[in-house]
Structures are given as C-alpha cells and as structure tokens.
Design a protein around this motif. Sequence first.
Motif, PDB file in Angstrom:
ATOM      1  N   ALA A 157     -17.659  38.429 -58.118  1.00  0.00           N
ATOM      2  CA  ALA A 157     -18.971  37.897 -57.969  1.00  0.00           C
ATOM      3  C   ALA A 157     -19.003  36.795 -56.789  1.00  0.00           C
ATOM      4  N   MET A 158     -17.855  36.348 -56.286  1.00  0.00           N
ATOM      5  CA  MET A 158     -17.828  35.544 -55.131  1.00  0.00           C
ATOM      6  C   MET A 158     -16.757  35.894 -54.236  1.00  0.00           C
ATOM      7  N   PRO A 159     -17.166  35.903 -52.721  1.00  0.00           N
ATOM      8  CA  PRO A 159     -15.998  36.353 -51.635  1.00  0.00           C
ATOM      9  C   PRO A 159     -14.894  35.128 -51.819  1.00  0.00           C
ATOM     10  N   PRO A 160     -13.662  35.500 -51.376  1.00  0.00           N
ATOM     11  CA  PRO A 160     -12.571  34.762 -51.296  1.00  0.00           C
ATOM     12  C   PRO A 160     -12.790  33.465 -50.722  1.00  0.00           C
ATOM     13  N   SER A 161     -13.326  33.593 -49.384  1.00  0.00           N
ATOM     14  CA  SER A 161     -13.812  32.229 -48.633  1.00  0.00           C
ATOM     15  C   SER A 161     -14.528  31.194 -49.549  1.00  0.00           C
TER      16      SER A 161
ATOM     17  N   GLU B 279     -11.097  25.290 -55.310  1.00  0.00           N
ATOM     18  CA  GLU B 279     -10.016  24.884 -55.747  1.00  0.00           C
ATOM     19  C   GLU B 279      -9.737  24.754 -57.232  1.00  0.00           C
ATOM     20  N   ARG B 280      -8.726  25.023 -57.885  1.00  0.00           N
ATOM     21  CA  ARG B 280      -8.572  25.169 -59.237  1.00  0.00           C
ATOM     22  C   ARG B 280      -7.389  24.593 -59.959  1.00  0.00           C
ATOM     23  N   THR B 281      -7.437  24.285 -61.174  1.00  0.00           N
ATOM     24  CA  THR B 281      -6.443  23.807 -62.096  1.00  0.00           C
ATOM     25  C   THR B 281      -6.525  24.679 -63.363  1.00  0.00           C
ATOM     26  N   SER B 282      -5.432  24.890 -64.272  1.00  0.00           N
ATOM     27  CA  SER B 282      -5.236  25.360 -65.381  1.00  0.00           C
ATOM     28  C   SER B 282      -4.202  24.721 -66.376  1.00  0.00           C
ATOM     29  N   SER B 283      -4.197  25.010 -67.347  1.00  0.00           N
ATOM     30  CA  SER B 283      -3.599  23.988 -68.481  1.00  0.00           C
ATOM     31  C   SER B 283      -2.585  25.049 -69.373  1.00  0.00           C
ATOM     32  N   THR B 284      -1.434  24.831 -69.502  1.00  0.00           N
ATOM     33  CA  THR B 284      -0.663  25.540 -70.322  1.00  0.00           C
ATOM     34  C   THR B 284       0.127  24.489 -71.082  1.00  0.00           C
ATOM     35  N   LEU B 285       1.117  25.004 -71.819  1.00  0.00           N
ATOM     36  CA  LEU B 285       1.790  24.432 -72.663  1.00  0.00           C
ATOM     37  C   LEU B 285       3.405  23.840 -72.484  1.00  0.00           C
TER      38      LEU B 285
ATOM     39  N   ALA C  55      -3.784  33.419 -64.605  1.00  0.00           N
ATOM     40  CA  ALA C  55      -4.616  32.319 -63.991  1.00  0.00           C
ATOM     41  C   ALA C  55      -4.599  32.193 -62.477  1.00  0.00           C
ATOM     42  N   ARG C  56      -3.433  32.688 -61.882  1.00  0.00           N
ATOM     43  CA  ARG C  56      -3.143  32.398 -60.469  1.00  0.00           C
ATOM     44  C   ARG C  56      -4.019  33.431 -59.897  1.00  0.00           C
ATOM     45  N   LEU C  57      -4.729  32.786 -58.687  1.00  0.00           N
ATOM     46  CA  LEU C  57      -5.391  33.564 -57.816  1.00  0.00           C
ATOM     47  C   LEU C  57      -4.581  34.378 -56.708  1.00  0.00           C
TER      48      LEU C  57
ATOM     49  N   THR D 274      -6.139  29.092 -51.267  1.00  0.00           N
ATOM     50  CA  THR D 274      -6.998  28.436 -52.361  1.00  0.00           C
ATOM     51  C   THR D 274      -6.088  27.395 -52.975  1.00  0.00           C
ATOM     52  N   ARG D 275      -5.894  26.093 -53.062  1.00  0.00           N
ATOM     53  CA  ARG D 275      -5.171  25.127 -53.662  1.00  0.00           C
ATOM     54  C   ARG D 275      -5.223  25.397 -55.151  1.00  0.00           C
ATOM     55  N   GLN D 276      -4.032  25.542 -55.874  1.00  0.00           N
ATOM     56  CA  GLN D 276      -3.979  25.715 -57.276  1.00  0.00           C
ATOM     57  C   GLN D 276      -3.142  24.895 -58.014  1.00  0.00           C
ATOM     58  N   VAL D 277      -3.335  24.224 -59.082  1.00  0.00           N
ATOM     59  CA  VAL D 277      -2.435  23.496 -59.808  1.00  0.00           C
ATOM     60  C   VAL D 277      -2.316  23.794 -61.302  1.00  0.00           C
ATOM     61  N   VAL D 278      -1.184  23.999 -61.845  1.00  0.00           N
ATOM     62  CA  VAL D 278      -1.018  24.190 -63.203  1.00  0.00           C
ATOM     63  C   VAL D 278      -0.466  22.996 -63.971  1.00  0.00           C
TER      64      VAL D 278
END
Length: 307
Positions: A107-111, A115-121, A157-159, A164-168
């Motif tokens: 639905a959205m172009p890469p540009s 930025e995103r975060t995801s949560s795991t255990l 969850a990884r793009l 894109t700045r990503q945090v887990v």
Amino acid sequence: MGWRRKRVPQRGRKAPPPQLHGNINNLYFPIRWRDRLHWDSPNPAAECQRPRSDVGLPKTRARPDHVGKSILWKRVGGQSWAAQGGAGVLGAFSDRMSSLHRGCRAAMPPSTWPERTSSTLSEAYYQPSLTAEYDEDSPGGDFDFFSNLVTKWEAAARLPGDSTRQVVVRSGVVLGRGGGAMGHMLLPFRLGLGGPIGSGHQFFPWIHIGDLAGILTHALEANHVHGVLNGVAPSSATNAEFAQTLGAALGRRAFIPLPSAVVQAVFGRQRAIMLLEGQKVIPRRTLATGYQYSFPELGAALKEIVA
C-alpha cells in the motif's frame, strides 16, 4: 503533534502509569489508526491492501508493532496447546506479522515507510543459565522452540534494506495492573499462598509496564536508537527474590513453593521451561542510549502496582 501521555483515573485507586496514544497524523500506538485500520481485525493485511481512499492511511513518522498472545494460555486460536503442538503460536506471531507487513508494503512505496519498532520476548531468546549474563549482543535464538519462535518473529517484523530505522525491544516479564503476569499471581499471594516457582534460583527478567512503554517511546523519539534493546529492568532478581518482594509489598508471607512437577504437569514441558528456568538479562544498550528508568528497583515497582 506527536504522541501524548494520557492518564485514565480509576475510582478509589491511583492513576495507572502513562499509556501512549498516537496522533493520527504522526504515529500510532499500537492497536489501531483510530477507527480506520484495526490491528486486531481478522485480516489486517487485507485492510492494508484496500485502496488508500478506503482505509485513509495517514502519513506516519514512526510505527510500533506488537502482535501476539500469552504463550502460557491453555488455548491458542481456539484450540488447546497440545492439539496444536505449538504450531498455532508460530502462526499467531510470525505469520500474522509477515502478512501485515506485506500488505502495508504493497500500500505504501518504500520512500514513505515509517521508522518502526517491534517487541519480542527476551526471556525466550537467551539460553537459560544460573550464571551467564546476557546483553543485547549476546547470542541466542536457536536452542529450543521458543527461542526459534522469537527469532522468526523478529525476522518477520524486519523490513528489507537499510533506509528505515528499525528497533527491536526484547521485553522481560511485564508487571502491571489489570492482567498479565500479575493478574495470575496476585490472588494466591494475597491469600498467603505465594512463593517461589521450582527451586527459585532461576533469574526472573522483569520490567514495569510504564518503563516498557517508556522504552518504546524512547526508541521512537530518539533518532540515534537502532537495533536491539533489552526491555528489562537494570536490577536483576531471582524468582525467590521476586516472590519475597511481592509478599512484602502485600504484607504477606511468601514461602510456599510451587513444585517443578506441578508446573510441568499443568503447562507441559515446553512452556514449563519459561517458568522453571531463567536468564540474567542486562539492558546495557538501553541504558547506553540514554533511557532513564522510572522503576529500576523491583520493590518500588511492585509497591506501585499493588498500591
């Protein structure tokens, strides 16, 4: 505007710790874009793939994700754990996350990816040990069912790419009011029937729910934060120390242990590991990024929760 903190007063009790509510034009946290896109819908990927005019996808600066279900529940997806053999948990976690991201990427172009975060255990990722100390750079994720589950969840969850700045955030056992781990423990401890699980020597990685929300906010707001953060409190405790501290916060004795054989009979071998074995997890990188804990000590955290 960015996120805002909102307190919801409860009658006869102190207000709960801050919860985050995203501004629709900036970021969302974490369940829905108001009434337009529901993460808890039966098919969120299909909603993402609907025409933009139908969904009304807003331009977002950052996006936190958290999809899952308590792995200690007896039933997952309408079936018992034994009937699924754990496969349903894999589907509920990694497959749902992958499906959602595929739809949103379509639905959205890469540009325009936020930025995103995801949560795991964290308790499942690092290998149980009575002596080892784990930080964000420690190996793990490949020694049993749950460690592989966390690895697959993080991968789903990884793009792709580095744009894109990503945090887990690998969280410990989340302590708060109104459910979760404390929802199962408070009644027996209030009745004076609480105590350590198994030997009690296993480490118990924990975090107050207010600090978990704070770490996620910190990851969203601080542009220098990236990679893995351990979402656990800086002060470690064993299961026995946790039981004693909770008993003291409630003014009750906590000396009745829950035998290992009972835990294994109730939860099964795979899930019993989560309760009977532990890890000493240190939030080294979380502290290095500048996050300051509101509840770094177990005693203060539990007193706030049970007050």
